[in-house]
Enzyme design. Structure first.
Site, PDB file in Angstrom:
ATOM      1  N   CYS A  51       0.862  -1.173   0.000  1.00 39.71           N
ATOM      2  CA  CYS A  51       0.000   0.000   0.000  1.00 39.71           C
ATOM      3  C   CYS A  51       0.905   1.233   0.000  1.00 39.71           C
ATOM      4  O   CYS A  51       1.821   1.329   0.833  1.00 39.71           O
ATOM      5  CB  CYS A  51      -0.898   0.011   1.231  1.00 39.71           C
ATOM      6  SG  CYS A  51      -1.829   1.550   1.432  1.00 39.71           S
ATOM      7  N   ASP A  58      -0.318  -5.791   0.275  1.00 36.17           N
ATOM      8  CA  ASP A  58      -1.578  -6.066  -0.413  1.00 36.17           C
ATOM      9  C   ASP A  58      -1.365  -7.340  -1.225  1.00 36.17           C
ATOM     10  O   ASP A  58      -0.301  -7.540  -1.819  1.00 36.17           O
ATOM     11  CB  ASP A  58      -1.946  -4.921  -1.364  1.00 36.17           C
ATOM     12  CG  ASP A  58      -2.437  -3.692  -0.628  1.00 36.17           C
ATOM     13  OD1 ASP A  58      -3.143  -3.845   0.384  1.00 36.17           O
ATOM     14  OD2 ASP A  58      -2.118  -2.570  -1.066  1.00 36.17           O
ATOM     15  N   VAL A  73       5.944 -13.695 -23.995  1.00 32.41           N
ATOM     16  CA  VAL A  73       6.747 -13.221 -22.879  1.00 32.41           C
ATOM     17  C   VAL A  73       7.479 -14.429 -22.300  1.00 32.41           C
ATOM     18  O   VAL A  73       6.917 -15.523 -22.176  1.00 32.41           O
ATOM     19  CB  VAL A  73       5.899 -12.499 -21.809  1.00 32.41           C
ATOM     20  CG1 VAL A  73       4.931 -13.444 -21.110  1.00 32.41           C
ATOM     21  CG2 VAL A  73       6.784 -11.794 -20.798  1.00 32.41           C
ATOM     22  N   GLU A  74       8.750 -14.247 -21.997  1.00 34.62           N
ATOM     23  CA  GLU A  74       9.535 -15.323 -21.388  1.00 34.62           C
ATOM     24  C   GLU A  74       9.125 -15.409 -19.928  1.00 34.62           C
ATOM     25  O   GLU A  74       9.121 -14.404 -19.216  1.00 34.62           O
ATOM     26  CB  GLU A  74      11.029 -15.024 -21.558  1.00 34.62           C
ATOM     27  CG  GLU A  74      11.937 -16.187 -21.214  1.00 34.62           C
ATOM     28  CD  GLU A  74      12.113 -16.361 -19.731  1.00 34.62           C
ATOM     29  OE1 GLU A  74      11.911 -17.502 -19.250  1.00 34.62           O
ATOM     30  OE2 GLU A  74      12.427 -15.369 -19.045  1.00 34.62           O
ATOM     31  N   SER A  75       8.755 -16.600 -19.457  1.00 32.11           N
ATOM     32  CA  SER A  75       8.095 -16.736 -18.160  1.00 32.11           C
ATOM     33  C   SER A  75       8.983 -16.380 -16.967  1.00 32.11           C
ATOM     34  O   SER A  75       8.488 -15.824 -15.981  1.00 32.11           O
ATOM     35  CB  SER A  75       7.505 -18.139 -17.990  1.00 32.11           C
ATOM     36  OG  SER A  75       8.524 -19.111 -18.013  1.00 32.11           O
ATOM     37  N   HIS A  92      -3.949  -0.620  -6.140  1.00 32.21           N
ATOM     38  CA  HIS A  92      -4.323  -1.817  -6.904  1.00 32.21           C
ATOM     39  C   HIS A  92      -4.475  -1.519  -8.395  1.00 32.21           C
ATOM     40  O   HIS A  92      -4.020  -2.280  -9.241  1.00 32.21           O
ATOM     41  CB  HIS A  92      -5.638  -2.409  -6.395  1.00 32.21           C
ATOM     42  CG  HIS A  92      -5.653  -2.747  -4.948  1.00 32.21           C
ATOM     43  ND1 HIS A  92      -4.544  -3.089  -4.227  1.00 32.21           N
ATOM     44  CD2 HIS A  92      -6.694  -2.828  -4.080  1.00 32.21           C
ATOM     45  CE1 HIS A  92      -4.886  -3.365  -2.978  1.00 32.21           C
ATOM     46  NE2 HIS A  92      -6.192  -3.198  -2.861  1.00 32.21           N
ATOM     47  N   GLU A  93      -5.136  -0.413  -8.687  1.00 34.41           N
ATOM     48  CA  GLU A  93      -5.385  -0.055 -10.083  1.00 34.41           C
ATOM     49  C   GLU A  93      -4.073   0.214 -10.823  1.00 34.41           C
ATOM     50  O   GLU A  93      -3.898  -0.190 -11.976  1.00 34.41           O
ATOM     51  CB  GLU A  93      -6.292   1.176 -10.160  1.00 34.41           C
ATOM     52  CG  GLU A  93      -7.664   0.973  -9.524  1.00 34.41           C
ATOM     53  CD  GLU A  93      -7.730   1.186  -8.018  1.00 34.41           C
ATOM     54  OE1 GLU A  93      -8.854   1.190  -7.484  1.00 34.41           O
ATOM     55  OE2 GLU A  93      -6.679   1.341  -7.353  1.00 34.41           O
TER      56      GLU A  93
END
EC number: 1.7.1.13
Length: 153
Positions: A51, A58, A73-75, A92-93
């Site tokens: 937060c 969070d 995307v390479e993991s 969060h957004e």
């Protein structure tokens, strides 16, 4: 089918945790099936950030779906990118949409969506959803099926 991984710097070796999401490097590999539409899903059920006001952790369950263009995307780089949020303060957004935008910039998918299912803080869960547009027709994109948070009720 291209399997060129010569440009990768993280896969197959020891990698240090990025200090921040901005410092994290998202790497990509060629799509082995260019011209074929299919959905790739990554699920991160233990995503953590901080937060920005209190510094308290969070937690979220992230589900990332995308239809690749020329790149995947390479993991390992994705895992390191996501864990870079553990010491990063953001709402969060900002986290959810920021992850999606970084992925879009790195791999230019045909389509991408992310569901950020955040666990409650202060008694209110906040779920954040982002997509680059409508899912293309003719591609099986399964539902995310993450149940809404439910207390003891």
């Amino acid at each position: 089918m291209s399997t060129d991984t010569s440009g990768l710097t993280l896969l197959g070796g020891q990698a240090t945790q990025p200090a921040s999401p901005e410092a994290a490097r998202l790497e990509r590999v060629p799509n082995p099936h260019p011209g074929t539409r299919y959905c790739v899903r990554f699920t991160a059920p233990e995503f953590t950030s901080l937060c920005p006001m209190t510094g308290q952790p969070d937690f979220a369950h992230l589900v990332i779906d995308y239809i690749p263009g020329d790149w995947l995307v390479e993991s390992k780089s994705l895992k390191l990118f996501l864990t870079a949020f553990r010491n990063h303060g953001a709402f969060h957004e900002a986290c959810t949409v920021g992850i999606a935008r970084r992925l879009v910039a790195a791999i230019a998918p045909e389509w991408l969506r992310i569901g950020g299912y955040w666990y409650p803080r202060g008694g209110i869960p906040i779920d954040v959803f982002y997509a680059t547009g409508e899912a293309p027709a003719g591609v099986w994109v399964p539902p995310q099926d993450v149940p809404a948070y439910r207390g003891r009720g």
